[in-house]
Design a protein around this motif. Structure first.
Motif, PDB file in Angstrom:
ATOM      1  N   ILE A  91       0.873  -1.203   0.001  1.00  0.00           N
ATOM      2  CA  ILE A  91      -0.004  -0.047  -0.004  1.00  0.00           C
ATOM      3  C   ILE A  91       0.962   1.227   0.050  1.00  0.00           C
ATOM      4  O   ILE A  91       1.769   1.470   0.807  1.00  0.00           O
ATOM      5  CB  ILE A  91      -0.979  -0.041   1.200  1.00  0.00           C
ATOM      6  N   ILE A  92       0.748   2.095  -1.101  1.00  0.00           N
ATOM      7  CA  ILE A  92       1.802   3.097  -1.170  1.00  0.00           C
ATOM      8  C   ILE A  92       1.029   4.613  -1.086  1.00  0.00           C
ATOM      9  O   ILE A  92       0.199   4.809  -1.919  1.00  0.00           O
ATOM     10  CB  ILE A  92       2.593   2.847  -2.568  1.00  0.00           C
ATOM     11  N   GLY A  93       1.315   5.202  -0.307  1.00  0.00           N
ATOM     12  CA  GLY A  93       0.976   6.609  -0.151  1.00  0.00           C
ATOM     13  C   GLY A  93       1.687   7.877  -0.445  1.00  0.00           C
ATOM     14  O   GLY A  93       2.985   7.488  -1.033  1.00  0.00           O
ATOM     15  N   GLY A  94       1.475   8.876  -0.002  1.00  0.00           N
ATOM     16  CA  GLY A  94       2.495  10.176  -0.266  1.00  0.00           C
ATOM     17  C   GLY A  94       2.335  10.573  -1.630  1.00  0.00           C
ATOM     18  O   GLY A  94       1.679  10.144  -2.663  1.00  0.00           O
ATOM     19  N   ALA A  95       3.437  11.503  -2.048  1.00  0.00           N
ATOM     20  CA  ALA A  95       3.726  11.860  -3.521  1.00  0.00           C
ATOM     21  C   ALA A  95       4.971  11.761  -3.937  1.00  0.00           C
ATOM     22  O   ALA A  95       5.961  11.144  -3.372  1.00  0.00           O
ATOM     23  CB  ALA A  95       3.147  13.611  -3.248  1.00  0.00           C
ATOM     24  N   ASN A  96       5.318  12.651  -4.935  1.00  0.00           N
ATOM     25  CA  ASN A  96       6.614  12.825  -5.500  1.00  0.00           C
ATOM     26  C   ASN A  96       7.021  11.341  -6.102  1.00  0.00           C
ATOM     27  O   ASN A  96       8.203  10.766  -5.702  1.00  0.00           O
ATOM     28  CB  ASN A  96       7.895  12.991  -4.473  1.00  0.00           C
ATOM     29  N   LEU A  97       6.250  10.896  -7.203  1.00  0.00           N
ATOM     30  CA  LEU A  97       6.709   9.730  -7.673  1.00  0.00           C
ATOM     31  C   LEU A  97       7.915   9.745  -8.405  1.00  0.00           C
ATOM     32  O   LEU A  97       8.699   8.611  -8.430  1.00  0.00           O
ATOM     33  CB  LEU A  97       5.357   9.270  -8.713  1.00  0.00           C
ATOM     34  N   PRO A  98       8.259  10.605  -9.155  1.00  0.00           N
ATOM     35  CA  PRO A  98       9.702  10.704  -9.854  1.00  0.00           C
ATOM     36  C   PRO A  98      10.697  10.269  -9.108  1.00  0.00           C
ATOM     37  O   PRO A  98      11.747   9.747  -9.411  1.00  0.00           O
ATOM     38  CB  PRO A  98       9.718  11.936 -10.754  1.00  0.00           C
ATOM     39  N   ASP A  99      10.906  10.985  -8.088  1.00  0.00           N
ATOM     40  CA  ASP A  99      11.925  10.813  -6.972  1.00  0.00           C
ATOM     41  C   ASP A  99      11.958   9.397  -6.491  1.00  0.00           C
ATOM     42  O   ASP A  99      12.948   8.823  -5.982  1.00  0.00           O
ATOM     43  CB  ASP A  99      12.003  11.847  -5.942  1.00  0.00           C
ATOM     44  N   LYS A 100      10.679   8.690  -6.274  1.00  0.00           N
ATOM     45  CA  LYS A 100      10.729   7.199  -5.698  1.00  0.00           C
ATOM     46  C   LYS A 100      10.545   6.178  -6.993  1.00  0.00           C
ATOM     47  O   LYS A 100      10.372   5.124  -6.444  1.00  0.00           O
ATOM     48  CB  LYS A 100       9.495   7.398  -4.886  1.00  0.00           C
ATOM     49  N   ALA A 101      10.586   6.458  -8.060  1.00  0.00           N
ATOM     50  CA  ALA A 101      10.457   5.703  -9.179  1.00  0.00           C
ATOM     51  C   ALA A 101      11.340   4.306  -9.177  1.00  0.00           C
ATOM     52  O   ALA A 101      10.688   3.249  -8.986  1.00  0.00           O
ATOM     53  CB  ALA A 101      10.904   6.144 -10.413  1.00  0.00           C
ATOM     54  N   SER A 102      12.419   4.382  -8.698  1.00  0.00           N
ATOM     55  CA  SER A 102      13.364   3.131  -8.699  1.00  0.00           C
ATOM     56  C   SER A 102      12.837   2.204  -7.391  1.00  0.00           C
ATOM     57  O   SER A 102      12.908   1.130  -7.424  1.00  0.00           O
ATOM     58  CB  SER A 102      15.039   3.698  -8.536  1.00  0.00           C
ATOM     59  N   ALA A 103      12.424   2.911  -6.385  1.00  0.00           N
ATOM     60  CA  ALA A 103      11.934   2.103  -5.305  1.00  0.00           C
ATOM     61  C   ALA A 103      10.630   1.507  -5.562  1.00  0.00           C
ATOM     62  O   ALA A 103      10.264   0.368  -5.173  1.00  0.00           O
ATOM     63  CB  ALA A 103      11.690   3.148  -4.005  1.00  0.00           C
ATOM     64  N   LEU A 104       9.773   2.407  -6.300  1.00  0.00           N
ATOM     65  CA  LEU A 104       8.446   1.691  -6.872  1.00  0.00           C
ATOM     66  C   LEU A 104       8.661   0.626  -7.641  1.00  0.00           C
ATOM     67  O   LEU A 104       7.932  -0.468  -7.710  1.00  0.00           O
ATOM     68  CB  LEU A 104       7.796   2.776  -7.506  1.00  0.00           C
ATOM     69  N   HIS A 105       9.984   0.440  -8.540  1.00  0.00           N
ATOM     70  CA  HIS A 105      10.227  -0.738  -9.420  1.00  0.00           C
ATOM     71  C   HIS A 105      10.439  -1.897  -8.678  1.00  0.00           C
ATOM     72  O   HIS A 105       9.987  -2.612  -9.012  1.00  0.00           O
ATOM     73  CB  HIS A 105      11.424  -0.057 -10.069  1.00  0.00           C
ATOM     74  N   HIS A 106      10.922  -1.763  -7.322  1.00  0.00           N
ATOM     75  CA  HIS A 106      11.066  -2.912  -6.462  1.00  0.00           C
ATOM     76  C   HIS A 106       9.937  -3.628  -6.002  1.00  0.00           C
ATOM     77  O   HIS A 106       9.659  -4.713  -6.462  1.00  0.00           O
ATOM     78  CB  HIS A 106      12.031  -2.552  -5.363  1.00  0.00           C
ATOM     79  N   PHE A 107       8.818  -2.685  -5.664  1.00  0.00           N
ATOM     80  CA  PHE A 107       7.592  -3.211  -5.265  1.00  0.00           C
ATOM     81  C   PHE A 107       6.831  -3.947  -6.624  1.00  0.00           C
ATOM     82  O   PHE A 107       6.409  -4.815  -6.362  1.00  0.00           O
ATOM     83  CB  PHE A 107       6.770  -2.055  -4.848  1.00  0.00           C
ATOM     84  N   THR A 108       7.089  -3.066  -7.723  1.00  0.00           N
ATOM     85  CA  THR A 108       6.232  -3.821  -8.813  1.00  0.00           C
ATOM     86  C   THR A 108       7.005  -5.151  -9.242  1.00  0.00           C
ATOM     87  O   THR A 108       6.287  -5.865  -9.727  1.00  0.00           O
ATOM     88  CB  THR A 108       6.400  -2.776  -9.844  1.00  0.00           C
ATOM     89  N   SER A 109       8.139  -5.305  -8.944  1.00  0.00           N
ATOM     90  CA  SER A 109       8.969  -6.623  -9.358  1.00  0.00           C
ATOM     91  C   SER A 109       8.709  -7.740  -8.341  1.00  0.00           C
ATOM     92  O   SER A 109       9.085  -8.928  -8.788  1.00  0.00           O
ATOM     93  CB  SER A 109      10.120  -6.283  -9.760  1.00  0.00           C
ATOM     94  N   VAL A 110       8.436  -7.310  -7.265  1.00  0.00           N
ATOM     95  CA  VAL A 110       8.366  -8.521  -6.100  1.00  0.00           C
ATOM     96  C   VAL A 110       6.894  -8.652  -5.842  1.00  0.00           C
ATOM     97  O   VAL A 110       6.452  -9.620  -5.002  1.00  0.00           O
ATOM     98  CB  VAL A 110       9.325  -8.298  -5.128  1.00  0.00           C
ATOM     99  N   CYS A 111       5.994  -7.681  -5.653  1.00  0.00           N
ATOM    100  CA  CYS A 111       4.938  -7.840  -4.834  1.00  0.00           C
ATOM    101  C   CYS A 111       3.612  -8.604  -6.002  1.00  0.00           C
ATOM    102  O   CYS A 111       3.735  -8.717  -7.095  1.00  0.00           O
ATOM    103  CB  CYS A 111       4.280  -6.527  -4.620  1.00  0.00           C
ATOM    104  N   ASP A 112       2.634  -8.891  -5.239  1.00  0.00           N
ATOM    105  CA  ASP A 112       1.500  -9.605  -6.112  1.00  0.00           C
ATOM    106  C   ASP A 112       0.256  -8.575  -6.469  1.00  0.00           C
ATOM    107  O   ASP A 112      -0.796  -8.906  -6.927  1.00  0.00           O
ATOM    108  CB  ASP A 112       0.900 -10.787  -5.241  1.00  0.00           C
ATOM    109  N   GLY A 113       0.551  -7.361  -5.811  1.00  0.00           N
ATOM    110  CA  GLY A 113      -0.480  -6.292  -6.005  1.00  0.00           C
ATOM    111  C   GLY A 113      -0.020  -4.941  -5.492  1.00  0.00           C
ATOM    112  O   GLY A 113       0.735  -4.963  -4.555  1.00  0.00           O
ATOM    113  N   LEU A 114      -0.401  -3.749  -5.950  1.00  0.00           N
ATOM    114  CA  LEU A 114      -0.286  -2.378  -5.393  1.00  0.00           C
ATOM    115  C   LEU A 114      -1.432  -1.736  -5.308  1.00  0.00           C
ATOM    116  O   LEU A 114      -2.266  -1.810  -6.316  1.00  0.00           O
ATOM    117  CB  LEU A 114       0.936  -1.944  -6.510  1.00  0.00           C
TER     118      LEU A 114
END
Length: 670
Positions: free
Chosen positions: A268-291
């Motif tokens: 579950i991902i909240g907050g803002a500033n997606l461009p700055d956190k993009a590489s971290a979000l790539h991690h979640f997208t590559s290992v989680c079963d849903g976002l």
């Protein structure tokens, strides 16, 4: 620091003195997850399938992460106070960088402080007989009642139940004089927030902090993403730098939050500033079963999904990164949930709060919270999962007059905790929402520092973690390493290219040989030679022996009869600089683990290096080591004329060929 070593054919070796062999480093293989089918039927309407394919296949393309058994990269194995020899703390001076938000925080009750690992670190050191210097930074945000040094010292005295003496005046050295330690075992240094040299990681200030300190204990994990003199610089000048109990526990929680073995796993991902956190979000997208997106980032994902979003809600540069995340999710066939409705304030009727469908948002509406449909769908999805990580607040562009969305989301997660699901919340805002529930349960894991969590997921190394001494992460099965694991062991610290060591192992079958070398490439070459020639008494380990020697060698079933250190790279940064190979902690470990009548052989082509090694062993050898008198030691320093082993390393041969001297010493353990 590496050793310049090799061998040339030479005179027959002496049977009485030898050194170490070779070791193998086994690397875990990145696993592939099993396909699962778990989503309820209504979630399938989102347009994503449910079968997981080649888990981590996308993540493996990301150079910021390395899979280990299907898991993302973890923090390096570090030395902790728990593993440091407790008897080695007696009469030592330990400087503890404590976390003021934990020990001095105004919002904490007395019981939580007394039960904290932060307090346990200090108490443990005192019980072990150490002298303790405390240092930290604090301000009115931490505690409005504790601003000056004296009140903080009084407060710490009350919780520690010992006399904490404040040291207000700074001299050329921050280390208290011996007279102060006659009155107390605990001293508090001035507030670091008032010292700009700490924030700039001043080398001079770091040296002042470390003056007289034997052991640096970092127990302030909340500062580990910063480069400070009190967390990074000081570690360069102390003989041992370890993590305290609070630091260690925080690392464990963060590692646990990143594990993805329990499936289904939802982020579950909240907050803002997606461009700055993009590489971290790539991690979640590559290992989680849903976002599940519950903050301003949700609008960026909705835009990438070609859903209508008012332009004022979009972040600059977010579309491309959001589109990549959607692509990865579609490739892996996992669902992404964005809010279906929002509680909004209408600019024409600012006193009215109404729920609007996501597709009906316009510039005249200000979303302030998640709507009921959104929470219902999120709840339905989460009820089927086994692991949840919630990071980032339920917060949009406009402040919410209530905390409805966070409260309802927390309610769902608390219910999951009660049925044994693995729940981790990251950040103070999410933890506050969980604690606000009437049936609040403490069965979930908390990672207080969201910024550190994001920094690590971005693939960035945390300076405060990297500055600490390393620990050896693997348990060695000596029965697999050597054919006769109980044979006497000879160790070469900094074995380099291993040619000298390998030749010695060939000639002395009655001994086992162990080479410890920091350069992995050299170790791989040595291991190839060991396996190619089917050697049964040689082993090499790729490690920083300065930190890991004790943990590796203490498990060996036989006696350690010889330890050699040959031609370490000279340290021209000054005799007190930490980044030399030979340090007090290593010398003490050698003195403890060497067998009676065992030998230590030292040599260098740089006289000042050889003298420093000699001085360190005689000073910190705990009175167990002394120079061995030999007939060929014909000078006042005890230098040996020749190599007692009869086999010269390639560097030694190079030095002698150009007519330069070698400075050699032999010490024995009585």
């Amino acid at each position: 620091m590496q050793m310049k070593m090799g061998y040339r054919a030479a005179t027959p070796p002496l049977a009485s003195a030898l050194f170490g062999g070779s070791c193998c480093c086994r690397l875990p293989v990145c696993g592939i997850g099993q396909p699962v089918s778990w989503l309820p039927s209504n979630v399938l309407k989102l347009g994503f399938g449910v079968r997981r394919k080649e888990r981590g296949s996308v993540g493996r393309k990301m150079k910021d992460f390395v899979c280990v058994n299907g898991e993302p990269r973890k923090f390096p194995y570090i030395q902790t106070l728990r593993t440091f020899p407790k008897d080695g703390l007696m009469d030592k001076v330990a400087l503890v960088r404590f976390d003021s938000t934990i020990l001095l925080g105004e919002g904490h009750d007395q019981k939580s402080i007394l039960d904290s690992n932060a307090l346990l670190t200090i108490q443990y050191l005192l019980v072990a007989g150490a002298k303790v210097i405390l240092v930290s930074g604090w301000d009115s945000e931490v505690n409005s009642k504790l601003r000056d040094l004296e009140p903080v010292a009084d407060y710490l005295s009350s919780v520690l139940r010992v006399n904490v003496v404040p040291q207000r005046h700074l001299t050329h050295s921050l280390f208290p004089n011996a007279e102060v330690f006659k009155e107390t075992n605990v001293i508090l240094l001035p507030n670091l927030n008032q010292l700009k040299d700490d924030r700039s990681n001043s080398e001079t200030f770091s040296q002042r902090l470390s003056s007289g300190v034997d052991i640096f204990v970092n127990d302030s994990f909340s500062q580990c993403h910063k480069v400070l003199a009190s967390t990074v610089g000081i570690a360069s000048f102390c003989d041992a730098s370890v993590a305290g109990f609070q630091f260690e526990e925080s690392l464990k929680k963060l590692n646990k939050a990143l594990e993805s073995r329990k499936q289904p796993y939802i982020a579950i991902i909240g907050g803002a500033n997606l461009p700055d956190k993009a590489s971290a979000l790539h991690h979640f997208t590559s290992v989680c079963d849903g976002l599940v997106f519950v903050g301003m980032m949700a609008f960026q994902i909705m835009h990438a999904l070609k859903l209508p979003v008012p332009m004022s809600f979009l972040e600059r540069g977010a579309f491309e990164e959001a589109s990549k995340l959607v692509q990865i999710a579609q490739h892996r066939k996992i669902p992404i949930l964005c809010p279906k409705d929002f509680w909004c304030i209408n600019h024409d009727q600012p006193e009215e709060l109404r729920a609007y469908p996501a597709e009906s948002l316009s510039e005249g509406l200000s979303p302030v919270d998640l709507g009921p449909r959104s929470l219902e769908e999120i709840s339905f999805l989460l009820n089927s999962c086994k692991k949840v990580v919630w990071i980032g607040p339920v917060r949009f562009k406009f402040p919410s007059p209530s905390s409805y969305g966070s409260t309802e989301l927390a309610k769902v997660l608390v219910n999951l905790c009660e049925i044994g699901r693995d729940v981790t919340v990251v950040g103070s805002a999410t933890n506050k929402a969980m604690k606000s529930r009437p049936n609040y349960s403490a069965s979930y894991s908390v990672v207080e520092d969201a910024s550190i969590f994001w920094q690590f997921l971005k693939g960035r190394k945390l300076p405060g973690v990297m500055a600490l001494d390393r620990a050896y992460p693997f348990k060695i099965d000596w029965n697999l390493v050597y054919q006769k694991p109980s044979q006497p062991l000879a160790i070469d610290i900094g074995s380099g290219n291993g040619l000298f060591l390998l030749e010695m192992a060939k000639r002395q079958g009655e001994l086992n040989f162990l080479g410890l070398e920091i350069n992995e490439t050299l170790v791989k070459r040595c291991l190839h030679h060991v396996h190619q020639h089917n050697m049964k008494n040689g082993y090499f380990i790729a490690t920083n022996a300065t930190s890991t020697f004790r943990s590796i060698v203490s498990t060996y079933p036989g006696e350690v009869v010889l330890i050699s250190i040959q031609c370490p790279n000279p340290d021209f940064n000054g005799p007190d600089h930490r980044w030399r190979m030979l340090r007090r902690s290593l010398v003490e470990a050698i003195a403890d683990l060497l067998a009676c009548n065992g030998k230590v052989f030292l040599q260098s082509d740089v006289e000042i290096v050889a003298l420093r090694m000699k001085e360190l062993f005689l000073t910190y050898g705990k009175g167990k080591l002394e120079l061995v008198s030999r007939s060929d030691a014909n000078n006042s320093q005890g230098w040996l004329d020749g190599n007692p082993f009869g086999i010269r390393s390639d560097w030694e041969r190079h030095v002698l060929d150009r007519g330069a001297p070698m400075y050699r010493l032999m010490l024995g353990k009585s």
